[in-house]
Design a protein around this motif. Sequence first.
Motif, PDB file in Angstrom:
ATOM      1  N   GLN A 106       8.088 -29.527 -11.651  1.00  0.00           N
ATOM      2  CA  GLN A 106       7.393 -28.418 -12.308  1.00  0.00           C
ATOM      3  C   GLN A 106       8.184 -27.889 -13.493  1.00  0.00           C
ATOM      4  O   GLN A 106       7.626 -27.581 -14.542  1.00  0.00           O
ATOM      5  CB  GLN A 106       7.144 -27.280 -11.306  1.00  0.00           C
ATOM      6  CG  GLN A 106       6.077 -27.572 -10.267  1.00  0.00           C
ATOM      7  CD  GLN A 106       5.963 -26.464  -9.248  1.00  0.00           C
ATOM      8  OE1 GLN A 106       6.705 -25.480  -9.283  1.00  0.00           O
ATOM      9  NE2 GLN A 106       5.039 -26.605  -8.317  1.00  0.00           N
ATOM     10  N   HIS A 107       9.488 -27.800 -13.316  1.00  0.00           N
ATOM     11  CA  HIS A 107      10.339 -27.202 -14.351  1.00  0.00           C
ATOM     12  C   HIS A 107      11.088 -28.240 -15.178  1.00  0.00           C
ATOM     13  O   HIS A 107      11.736 -27.875 -16.163  1.00  0.00           O
ATOM     14  CB  HIS A 107      11.350 -26.252 -13.705  1.00  0.00           C
ATOM     15  CG  HIS A 107      10.711 -25.101 -12.979  1.00  0.00           C
ATOM     16  ND1 HIS A 107      10.285 -23.962 -13.624  1.00  0.00           N
ATOM     17  CD2 HIS A 107      10.410 -24.929 -11.664  1.00  0.00           C
ATOM     18  CE1 HIS A 107       9.762 -23.131 -12.736  1.00  0.00           C
ATOM     19  NE2 HIS A 107       9.823 -23.690 -11.544  1.00  0.00           N
ATOM     20  N   GLY A 108      11.013 -29.526 -14.765  1.00  0.00           N
ATOM     21  CA  GLY A 108      11.859 -30.518 -15.409  1.00  0.00           C
ATOM     22  C   GLY A 108      11.183 -31.516 -16.321  1.00  0.00           C
ATOM     23  O   GLY A 108      11.837 -32.072 -17.210  1.00  0.00           O
ATOM     24  N   VAL A 109       9.885 -31.762 -16.137  1.00  0.00           N
ATOM     25  CA  VAL A 109       9.233 -32.821 -16.904  1.00  0.00           C
ATOM     26  C   VAL A 109       9.265 -32.535 -18.400  1.00  0.00           C
ATOM     27  O   VAL A 109       9.554 -33.426 -19.213  1.00  0.00           O
ATOM     28  CB  VAL A 109       7.788 -33.040 -16.407  1.00  0.00           C
ATOM     29  CG1 VAL A 109       7.036 -33.981 -17.351  1.00  0.00           C
ATOM     30  CG2 VAL A 109       7.795 -33.614 -14.994  1.00  0.00           C
ATOM     31  N   ALA A 110       8.987 -31.296 -18.782  1.00  0.00           N
ATOM     32  CA  ALA A 110       9.009 -30.962 -20.211  1.00  0.00           C
ATOM     33  C   ALA A 110      10.402 -31.162 -20.802  1.00  0.00           C
ATOM     34  O   ALA A 110      10.545 -31.640 -21.938  1.00  0.00           O
ATOM     35  CB  ALA A 110       8.554 -29.517 -20.420  1.00  0.00           C
ATOM     36  N   GLN A 111      11.428 -30.820 -20.036  1.00  0.00           N
ATOM     37  CA  GLN A 111      12.800 -31.008 -20.503  1.00  0.00           C
ATOM     38  C   GLN A 111      13.137 -32.494 -20.610  1.00  0.00           C
ATOM     39  O   GLN A 111      13.838 -32.927 -21.538  1.00  0.00           O
ATOM     40  CB  GLN A 111      13.776 -30.314 -19.537  1.00  0.00           C
ATOM     41  CG  GLN A 111      13.523 -28.827 -19.348  1.00  0.00           C
ATOM     42  CD  GLN A 111      13.691 -28.057 -20.626  1.00  0.00           C
ATOM     43  OE1 GLN A 111      14.600 -28.341 -21.409  1.00  0.00           O
ATOM     44  NE2 GLN A 111      12.832 -27.080 -20.872  1.00  0.00           N
TER      45      GLN A 111
END
Length: 250
Positions: free
Chosen positions: A84-89
């Motif tokens: 949820q928090h890592g794919v964009a990064q």
Amino acid sequence: MTEKSESSLARMLSVLDLFSDQQLTWTAEAITEALQVSLPTGYRYVKMLTEAGLLQRSADANYTLGPRIIVLDHYIRMGDPVLQHGVAQMQELVEQTGLDCVISCLYGQQVLDTHREFGTTEATLSYGRGRPRPLFLGAAPKVILSCFTPAQLHRVFDEHLDEIVQAGLPTDWSDFRKYYSAIRKAGSYFSNGELEPNLAAVGVPLQKPDGTLLGAISLVTTVPRMAVIDLPKLTQRLTRTAQEITARIP
């Protein structure tokens, strides 16, 4: 639920553990034999798992894993806080480096890749989402194990000595612990043709400020391409991304 019914449920669910890369289909009779239960019990397990969508029957009377597992995998992806928090990064890191970016997590004593963003250079990795990786080879498993407490690491050492020997790691507990302590102190691990001869990777742990271990994030590419990259600079960039991801997770 009684102790007997709990035992029966656990045995029924163990049917799912029979499936592997080496055996993707099973007959009801083979399942019964593998579990060492009576034929009526084995058929009942297969029937209940099929009705639940966890197994499905093929035309040749064999059983494979069922479509419900695909649905559950979708829910796992949606509910995974690291994704949820890592794919964009990860996508941003791939744009900056052109390398593949992989997140790996620990489930029990299995390391699994949970997501991969592809870069500009083809780097064929045979271990994808859902396929357990060797516990003692490659960047991701090694940085994960480096974050274990001594007691946790000792348990792994005791239970997997044969695999440790095959991986060429120290077989003396003191040396084994020192090996992983050095990786922990470095904060990263560089794997050059270790897991697959044509691939190189650098990995860092995904660890919250309170020490909670969430997994690892790695950058992967071919050995020749990695050889011309500024590895310290790449590792620093990867470390920043890991920190940005873990900072966002409640």
